[in-house]
Design a protein around this motif. Structure first.
Motif, PDB file in Angstrom:
ATOM      1  N   SER A   1      14.898  -4.067   8.600  1.00 17.13           N
ATOM      2  CA  SER A   1      14.400  -2.977   7.769  1.00 17.13           C
ATOM      3  C   SER A   1      15.355  -1.786   7.828  1.00 17.13           C
ATOM      4  O   SER A   1      15.922  -1.474   8.869  1.00 17.13           O
ATOM      5  CB  SER A   1      13.013  -2.556   8.255  1.00 17.13           C
ATOM      6  N   GLY A   2      15.524  -1.116   6.689  1.00 19.32           N
ATOM      7  CA  GLY A   2      16.392   0.059   6.635  1.00 19.32           C
ATOM      8  C   GLY A   2      17.863  -0.277   6.698  1.00 19.32           C
ATOM      9  O   GLY A   2      18.672   0.506   7.199  1.00 19.32           O
ATOM     10  N   SER A   3      18.240  -1.436   6.164  1.00 20.63           N
ATOM     11  CA  SER A   3      19.632  -1.887   6.245  1.00 20.63           C
ATOM     12  C   SER A   3      20.548  -1.189   5.247  1.00 20.63           C
ATOM     13  O   SER A   3      21.770  -1.231   5.396  1.00 20.63           O
ATOM     14  CB  SER A   3      19.705  -3.399   6.008  1.00 20.63           C
ATOM     15  N   PHE A   4      19.966  -0.552   4.228  1.00 16.69           N
ATOM     16  CA  PHE A   4      20.778   0.002   3.144  1.00 16.69           C
ATOM     17  C   PHE A   4      20.705   1.530   3.165  1.00 16.69           C
ATOM     18  O   PHE A   4      19.847   2.140   2.523  1.00 16.69           O
ATOM     19  CB  PHE A   4      20.299  -0.552   1.799  1.00 16.69           C
ATOM     20  N   ALA A   5      21.617   2.122   3.891  1.00 17.58           N
ATOM     21  CA  ALA A   5      21.559   3.565   4.157  1.00 17.58           C
ATOM     22  C   ALA A   5      21.593   4.405   2.892  1.00 17.58           C
ATOM     23  O   ALA A   5      20.942   5.451   2.815  1.00 17.58           O
ATOM     24  CB  ALA A   5      22.708   3.950   5.084  1.00 17.58           C
ATOM     25  N   SER A   6      22.368   3.983   1.896  1.00 21.21           N
ATOM     26  CA  SER A   6      22.550   4.805   0.699  1.00 21.21           C
ATOM     27  C   SER A   6      21.521   4.510  -0.388  1.00 21.21           C
ATOM     28  O   SER A   6      21.533   5.148  -1.442  1.00 21.21           O
ATOM     29  CB  SER A   6      23.950   4.587   0.120  1.00 21.21           C
ATOM     30  N   LEU A   7      20.633   3.536  -0.131  1.00 24.70           N
ATOM     31  CA  LEU A   7      19.648   3.156  -1.139  1.00 24.70           C
ATOM     32  C   LEU A   7      18.270   3.711  -0.787  1.00 24.70           C
ATOM     33  O   LEU A   7      18.052   4.230   0.299  1.00 24.70           O
ATOM     34  CB  LEU A   7      19.602   1.628  -1.266  1.00 24.70           C
ATOM     35  N   SER A   8      17.342   3.580  -1.721  1.00 26.49           N
ATOM     36  CA  SER A   8      16.023   4.204  -1.575  1.00 26.49           C
ATOM     37  C   SER A   8      15.184   3.532  -0.502  1.00 26.49           C
ATOM     38  O   SER A   8      15.420   2.381  -0.121  1.00 26.49           O
ATOM     39  CB  SER A   8      15.283   4.145  -2.920  1.00 26.49           C
ATOM     40  N   GLY A   9      14.169   4.266  -0.046  1.00 29.94           N
ATOM     41  CA  GLY A   9      13.229   3.706   0.910  1.00 29.94           C
ATOM     42  C   GLY A   9      12.459   2.541   0.315  1.00 29.94           C
ATOM     43  O   GLY A   9      12.068   1.616   1.029  1.00 29.94           O
ATOM     44  N   TRP A  10      12.258   2.582  -1.001  1.00 27.38           N
ATOM     45  CA  TRP A  10      11.524   1.512  -1.675  1.00 27.38           C
ATOM     46  C   TRP A  10      12.231   0.173  -1.492  1.00 27.38           C
ATOM     47  O   TRP A  10      11.599  -0.815  -1.120  1.00 27.38           O
ATOM     48  CB  TRP A  10      11.388   1.847  -3.159  1.00 27.38           C
ATOM     49  N   ILE A  11      13.535   0.140  -1.726  1.00 27.14           N
ATOM     50  CA  ILE A  11      14.266  -1.124  -1.584  1.00 27.14           C
ATOM     51  C   ILE A  11      14.391  -1.510  -0.115  1.00 27.14           C
ATOM     52  O   ILE A  11      14.380  -2.687   0.248  1.00 27.14           O
ATOM     53  CB  ILE A  11      15.665  -1.036  -2.255  1.00 27.14           C
TER      54      ILE A  11
ATOM     55  N   TRP B   1      11.059  -7.004   2.097  1.00 27.75           N
ATOM     56  CA  TRP B   1      11.372  -8.043   3.069  1.00 27.75           C
ATOM     57  C   TRP B   1      10.982  -7.583   4.477  1.00 27.75           C
ATOM     58  O   TRP B   1      10.992  -6.395   4.799  1.00 27.75           O
ATOM     59  CB  TRP B   1      12.836  -8.480   3.037  1.00 27.75           C
ATOM     60  N   ALA B   2      10.601  -8.553   5.274  1.00 26.70           N
ATOM     61  CA  ALA B   2      10.203  -8.289   6.653  1.00 26.70           C
ATOM     62  C   ALA B   2      10.439  -9.550   7.468  1.00 26.70           C
ATOM     63  O   ALA B   2      10.740 -10.616   6.917  1.00 26.70           O
ATOM     64  CB  ALA B   2       8.719  -7.896   6.711  1.00 26.70           C
ATOM     65  N   GLU B   3      10.319  -9.428   8.766  1.00 25.41           N
ATOM     66  CA  GLU B   3      10.453 -10.600   9.625  1.00 25.41           C
ATOM     67  C   GLU B   3       9.363 -11.618   9.283  1.00 25.41           C
ATOM     68  O   GLU B   3       8.228 -11.256   8.998  1.00 25.41           O
ATOM     69  CB  GLU B   3      10.338 -10.202  11.102  1.00 25.41           C
ATOM     70  N   PHE B   4       9.731 -12.893   9.325  1.00 26.80           N
ATOM     71  CA  PHE B   4       8.790 -13.959   8.989  1.00 26.80           C
ATOM     72  C   PHE B   4       7.604 -13.971   9.952  1.00 26.80           C
ATOM     73  O   PHE B   4       7.782 -13.903  11.177  1.00 26.80           O
ATOM     74  CB  PHE B   4       9.487 -15.317   9.022  1.00 26.80           C
TER      75      PHE B   4
ATOM     76  N   LEU C   1      22.011  -8.319  -1.577  1.00 29.55           N
ATOM     77  CA  LEU C   1      22.176  -7.029  -0.896  1.00 29.55           C
ATOM     78  C   LEU C   1      22.337  -7.217   0.616  1.00 29.55           C
ATOM     79  O   LEU C   1      23.233  -6.626   1.238  1.00 29.55           O
ATOM     80  CB  LEU C   1      20.973  -6.131  -1.177  1.00 29.55           C
ATOM     81  N   HIS C   2      21.471  -8.042   1.208  1.00 28.04           N
ATOM     82  CA  HIS C   2      21.555  -8.270   2.651  1.00 28.04           C
ATOM     83  C   HIS C   2      22.849  -8.990   3.026  1.00 28.04           C
ATOM     84  O   HIS C   2      23.389  -8.771   4.116  1.00 28.04           O
ATOM     85  CB  HIS C   2      20.346  -9.070   3.138  1.00 28.04           C
ATOM     86  N   ALA C   3      23.357  -9.818   2.115  1.00 29.27           N
ATOM     87  CA  ALA C   3      24.573 -10.578   2.418  1.00 29.27           C
ATOM     88  C   ALA C   3      25.847  -9.777   2.166  1.00 29.27           C
ATOM     89  O   ALA C   3      26.841  -9.931   2.888  1.00 29.27           O
ATOM     90  CB  ALA C   3      24.603 -11.859   1.591  1.00 29.27           C
ATOM     91  N   LEU C   4      25.820  -8.884   1.160  1.00 28.58           N
ATOM     92  CA  LEU C   4      27.069  -8.279   0.694  1.00 28.58           C
ATOM     93  C   LEU C   4      27.102  -6.756   0.777  1.00 28.58           C
ATOM     94  O   LEU C   4      28.144  -6.158   0.486  1.00 28.58           O
ATOM     95  CB  LEU C   4      27.328  -8.700  -0.765  1.00 28.58           C
ATOM     96  N   TYR C   5      26.000  -6.106   1.175  1.00 26.53           N
ATOM     97  CA  TYR C   5      25.997  -4.641   1.235  1.00 26.53           C
ATOM     98  C   TYR C   5      27.037  -4.158   2.248  1.00 26.53           C
ATOM     99  O   TYR C   5      27.108  -4.624   3.384  1.00 26.53           O
ATOM    100  CB  TYR C   5      24.613  -4.142   1.655  1.00 26.53           C
ATOM    101  N   GLY C   6      27.846  -3.209   1.809  1.00 21.82           N
ATOM    102  CA  GLY C   6      28.916  -2.696   2.656  1.00 21.82           C
ATOM    103  C   GLY C   6      30.202  -3.488   2.542  1.00 21.82           C
ATOM    104  O   GLY C   6      31.254  -3.049   3.021  1.00 21.82           O
ATOM    105  N   VAL C   7      30.135  -4.648   1.885  1.00 19.72           N
ATOM    106  CA  VAL C   7      31.324  -5.480   1.685  1.00 19.72           C
ATOM    107  C   VAL C   7      31.928  -5.236   0.303  1.00 19.72           C
ATOM    108  O   VAL C   7      33.144  -5.086   0.157  1.00 19.72           O
ATOM    109  CB  VAL C   7      30.980  -6.980   1.853  1.00 19.72           C
TER     110      VAL C   7
END
Length: 353
Positions: A80-90, A94-97, A291-297
């Protein structure tokens, strides 16, 4: 400057180009319209046949999409909170299974956190609940006149919304389903009075037709451009009904205007209509996975472009691999495989946002 321009666009009628919630309202009205057609033509099936077909149409693609969402979540979820520059909504999607969430998703009509795997499926929960009781709603629509049906729709809406506020609402709260059931009623009423709507449209001058179109766009996007920070005029139920009014006008134009009809009957849009349910089921999980695979890349805008391209590809494949077999299964189980029914008439019924 860029973000100021973006904010200005978000708070303007141009929001219609990407307004997800407003698209869902259109979808609910269209669902009521499409489902009512067999009743209005005197070809309604017995309830067991109806519900089996409806389950095969909605539930089989839903289950496959949830399984794929869980697989992608397990493969790519970075926390959670992996995308620093994106909104809290996005960031909150997703969450842990968790097994209880997994089981609740497969119950389909329960009350659970749809954000855990595939947020947009919240609308399918309402769709399935309302589908179960739609024959009763259709009986009322056919039995009574316009004024009483409109009254019933508003009463359902305000009771549902009021009870959801009293009990603590969520996006798939059972009482909110009552609110959305009213939109199915309006879709069915639109189908019932289509001939009257078309005849009225033919009496209008071109300037009046253009004004109607502009009005529909303004009403659909009302929550964003008309003093959006003034809470007293933007209670959720009011927002939904103003937007729904715009949706009804827009759908009426689509039924009545020859130019509009030719545009909607073009091959690209017909194809998009066929794959729209799968597009709805997969678009968000593809965005999240990339996003989880490529954010920051790579840049976020590049991820968005890849997401759109991948969603079209995946939706096309899943339409043929999952949706069509589901439709055929419904026919087989109800012994109606020999009936020639357009497979694209109900894209679940027409998913967008």
């Amino acid at each position: 400057m860029f973000f100021a321009t973006l904010k200005l666009l978000r708070e303007s009628p141009l929001r219609i180009l990407w307004g997800g919630h407003e698209s869902v309202l259109i979808f609910f009205i269209l669902s009521g319209y499409v489902l009512s057609l067999t009743y209005l033509k005197g070809k309604q099936q017995k309830y067991p046949q109806y519900i089996i077909k409806r389950l095969c149409r909605l539930y089989i693609p839903f289950v496959v999409a949830v399984i794929i969402a869980i697989i992608l979540n397990k493969m790519f979820y970075t926390g959670s909170g992996s995308f620093a520059s994106l909104s809290g909504w996005i960031n909150n999607h997703w969450a842990e299974f968790q097994w209880n969430s997994f089981i609740n998703h497969f119950l389909f009509i329960g009350n659970y956190d749809t954000h855990a795997f595939n947020g947009p499926i919240w609308s399918l929960v309402h769709e399935m609940r309302i589908s179960i009781v739609f024959p009763l709603l259709m009986y009322i629509v056919m039995r009574y006149g316009l004024r009483l049906n409109v009254t019933i729709a508003f009463v359902l809406s305000f009771i549902g919304f009021g009870l959801s506020k009293l009990t603590g609402s969520s996006n798939i709260d059972f009482f909110i389903t009552l609110h959305y059931a009213s939109l199915f009623i309006f879709g069915a009423l639109l189908a019932k009075y289509t001939d009257d709507v078309v005849q009225y449209y033919k009496t209008l001058a071109n300037s009046a037709r253009i004004l109607l179109f502009v009005t529909s766009v303004l009403l659909l996007t009302y929550p964003y451009w008309l003093l959006p920070n003034l809470g007293i005029i933007h209670i959720r139920v009011i927002n939904d009904w103003v937007s729904a009014t715009g949706a009804i006008i827009l759908i009426s134009l689509a039924l009545s205007d020859e130019t509009f009809v030719r545009y909607l009957m073009s091959k690209p849009l017909l194809f998009l209509g066929k794959i729209s349910y799968s597009f709805y089921l997969y678009h968000f999980i593809i965005i999240l996975a990339l996003l989880h695979a490529l954010y920051g890349v790579i840049p976020v805008w590049t991820i968005c472009v890849f997401s759109i391209m991948a969603t079209f590809l995946v939706a096309s494949v899943m339409y043929w691999l999952v949706e069509l077999p589901g439709i055929k299964s419904g026919r087989l189980l109800t012994n109606s495989s020999k009936q020639k029914i357009p497979v694209s008439a109900d894209a679940g019924s027409a998913k967008v946002g």
